[in-house]
Design an enzyme around this catalytic site. Structure first.
Site, PDB file in Angstrom:
ATOM      1  N   LYS A  79     -24.982 -23.686  72.169  1.00 35.06           N
ATOM      2  CA  LYS A  79     -25.789 -24.670  71.460  1.00 35.06           C
ATOM      3  C   LYS A  79     -26.062 -25.842  72.397  1.00 35.06           C
ATOM      4  O   LYS A  79     -25.173 -26.254  73.160  1.00 35.06           O
ATOM      5  CB  LYS A  79     -25.024 -25.123  70.213  1.00 35.06           C
ATOM      6  CG  LYS A  79     -25.768 -26.043  69.272  1.00 35.06           C
ATOM      7  CD  LYS A  79     -24.912 -26.324  68.033  1.00 35.06           C
ATOM      8  CE  LYS A  79     -25.624 -27.175  67.004  1.00 35.06           C
ATOM      9  NZ  LYS A  79     -24.799 -27.378  65.781  1.00 35.06           N
ATOM     10  N   SER A 149     -26.886 -26.640  61.540  1.00 33.84           N
ATOM     11  CA  SER A 149     -27.709 -27.082  62.648  1.00 33.84           C
ATOM     12  C   SER A 149     -27.722 -26.117  63.837  1.00 33.84           C
ATOM     13  O   SER A 149     -28.520 -26.261  64.758  1.00 33.84           O
ATOM     14  CB  SER A 149     -27.218 -28.452  63.132  1.00 33.84           C
ATOM     15  OG  SER A 149     -25.888 -28.363  63.632  1.00 33.84           O
ATOM     16  N   SER A 173     -22.529 -26.228  59.804  1.00 31.95           N
ATOM     17  CA  SER A 173     -23.565 -25.889  60.771  1.00 31.95           C
ATOM     18  C   SER A 173     -23.325 -24.632  61.588  1.00 31.95           C
ATOM     19  O   SER A 173     -24.208 -24.213  62.341  1.00 31.95           O
ATOM     20  CB  SER A 173     -23.804 -27.068  61.715  1.00 31.95           C
ATOM     21  OG  SER A 173     -24.429 -28.127  61.029  1.00 31.95           O
TER      22      SER A 173
END
Length: 470
Positions: A79, A149, A173
């Site tokens: 990420k 997210s 997330s």
């Protein structure tokens, strides 16, 4: 079958036996990225040159007998909150559009030690402050969101663009995009994995962990990245066990808590039925199903937001005042709200959190794990601004998606989501298994037992069929 279609575990076996080279595997994954990325936009940066160089090194090491373990030669993605030395790390924000770290995050270091191959940095909802990831699309239906997210990692894993996608989880997330994209997402216990070098959303709620195609793959990844790090103030010095050791466990006598409230309200009917079937499957495997009431349910969301809003604003305060125009309107509005949370209210949220944690400890004295829906509903359409329930309640997508994932963040307990199947529209659904602190091995064992009978294990999203049909 193309190499990119293999699960991590299967690819690791083939690499270890010499049936597959890390170079062949990496070439296949990079070709897959090239094929589907135009439809998904899962990546901020594809690190093709880095990946090819690391794959060549891994192949050479393995050829001379220096095999490092199951992640050696495996393509992974981080990420874009995770610092990577010399590689752009933007947090999917114009605020850090030119940010190139000089040092690796702790997790990036662990992956390097394990011999993994970095194929790129995946999109996040800006600074992880949301649950939709507007930049990215869902590989099960490209008109829909992947969740957030960690939406880029969820989409990438589901589409075969990597075998591990690392995420972060402050209000869900990791588990939200995993459930919406039909993959496994593991949020470890707070303090189990170092967050050093990962951009923070809310330091008292932040966790980092993997998204993978199977439970075993998640456990193998956790084996490589878990461990104490004195440079992370939230890190906890506890032994790291083999997190795969309970996979294949007999569920006879395992007490599975089944919520009678909180996880039952404003819930899509197909999701409700799918999770009920998953719980029944655990019972059929020998588990003892125990109905439980969720303690302090009415306080969970208030504690989550009472901590997250001011902590996020404190982290971003300097940038918010210096370059507010570089934040998206959504993120800037949330950060501005955080400026108005009183210190007394923040401290009250911390105090109530300790009460919630104590109440959940009591709950887990009566059960071994809790099984509940991961999310209230499947993936919304891109651009959809609200979910409307039959009784008239209207929720923003982020609000509805975090509702069932917040308890594990407030308590810090480990939680894994596993796919339970598809709804009538062909969209994935999931069940989450929560456990006691630092019992990720038990959580993985129960989740793997269900996964074995689910018929969904390791399934890729059908995007490759849709593309070839065009």
């Amino acid at each position: 079958m193309e190499p990119y279609e293999l699960t991590l575990s299967d690819a690791a076996t083939e690499i270890a036996t010499g049936a597959l080279s890390p170079v062949e595997l990496t070439d296949s994954v990079l070709a897959r990225i090239d094929t589907v990325e135009g439809d998904l936009t899962a990546f901020v940066t594809v690190t093709e040159e880095v990946a090819r160089a690391q794959a060549a090194v891994a192949a050479e090491e393995i050829a001379r007998g220096a095999y490092r373990g199951p992640l050696h030669g495996i393509p992974i993605a981080l990420k874009d909150l995770y610092d990577t030395a010399g590689i752009l790390t933007t947090s999917s924000s114009q605020v850090r559009a030119q940010h190139v770290p000089t040092a690796d995050s702790a997790v990036a270091e662990r992956f390097a030690q394990a011999g993994a191959v970095l194929v790129g940095k995946t999109h996040t909802h800006e600074f992880a402050y949301g649950a939709t990831t507007p930049t990215t699309r869902n590989p099960w239906d490209v008109d829909r969101i992947p969740g957030g997210s960690s939406g880029g990692s969820g989409a990438a894993v589901a589409a075969g663009e990597c075998m591990v996608g690392m995420g972060s989880d402050t209000g869900g997330s990791i588990r939200i995009p995993a459930a919406l994209c039909g993959v496994v997402g593991l949020k470890p216990t707070y303090g189990r994995v170092s967050r050093r070098g990962v951009a923070s959303l809310s330091w008292s709620l932040d966790h980092v962990g993997p998204l993978t195609r199977t439970v075993r793959d998640a456990a193998l990844t956790l084996n490589a990245i878990a461990g104490y790090d004195r440079a992370d103030p939230g890190s906890v010095d506890v032994p790291v066990v083999d997190f795969t050791r309970r996979i294949g466990m007999d569920l006879t006598g395992v007490r599975v808590g089944v919520p009678t409230d909180y996880f039952t309200d404003h819930l899509q009917e197909e999701v409700r039925d799918s999770v009920a079937a998953a719980v029944a499957a655990l019972g059929a495997l020998g588990a003892t199903l125990v109905q439980v009431e969720i303690p302090m349910a009415s306080q969970i969301a208030a504690v989550e937001w009472g901590l997250m809003l001011p902590e996020a604003t404190a982290y971003h305060q300097e940038a918010l005042r210096a370059t507010p125009e570089l934040f998206t309107e959504e993120t800037r509005a949330l950060l501005e709200v955080g400026e108005f949370v009183l210190a007394t209210d923040y401290l009250k949220a911390q105090r109530v959190r300790t009460l919630v944690q104590a109440a959940w400890r009591d709950l887990f004295s009566r059960i071994d794990v809790l099984a509940a829906p991961t999310l209230t509903c499947t993936a919304t359409l891109a651009g959809q601004t609200e979910v409307v329930w039959p009784d008239g309640l209207r929720e923003a997508p982020t609000t509805t998606y975090v509702r069932f994932s917040q308890p594990a963040n407030v308590t810090g307990l480990p939680s894994i989501t596993v796919p339970t199947g598809l709804d009538a529209a062909g969209l994935p659904m999931g069940v989450q298994i929560m456990g006691r602190p630092f019992e990720e091995d038990v959580v993985c064992g129960v989740a793997a037992a269900y996964e074995e009978v689910s018929g969904f294990a390791g399934r890729l999203a059908p995007l490759h069929r849709e593309l070839t049909a065009v």
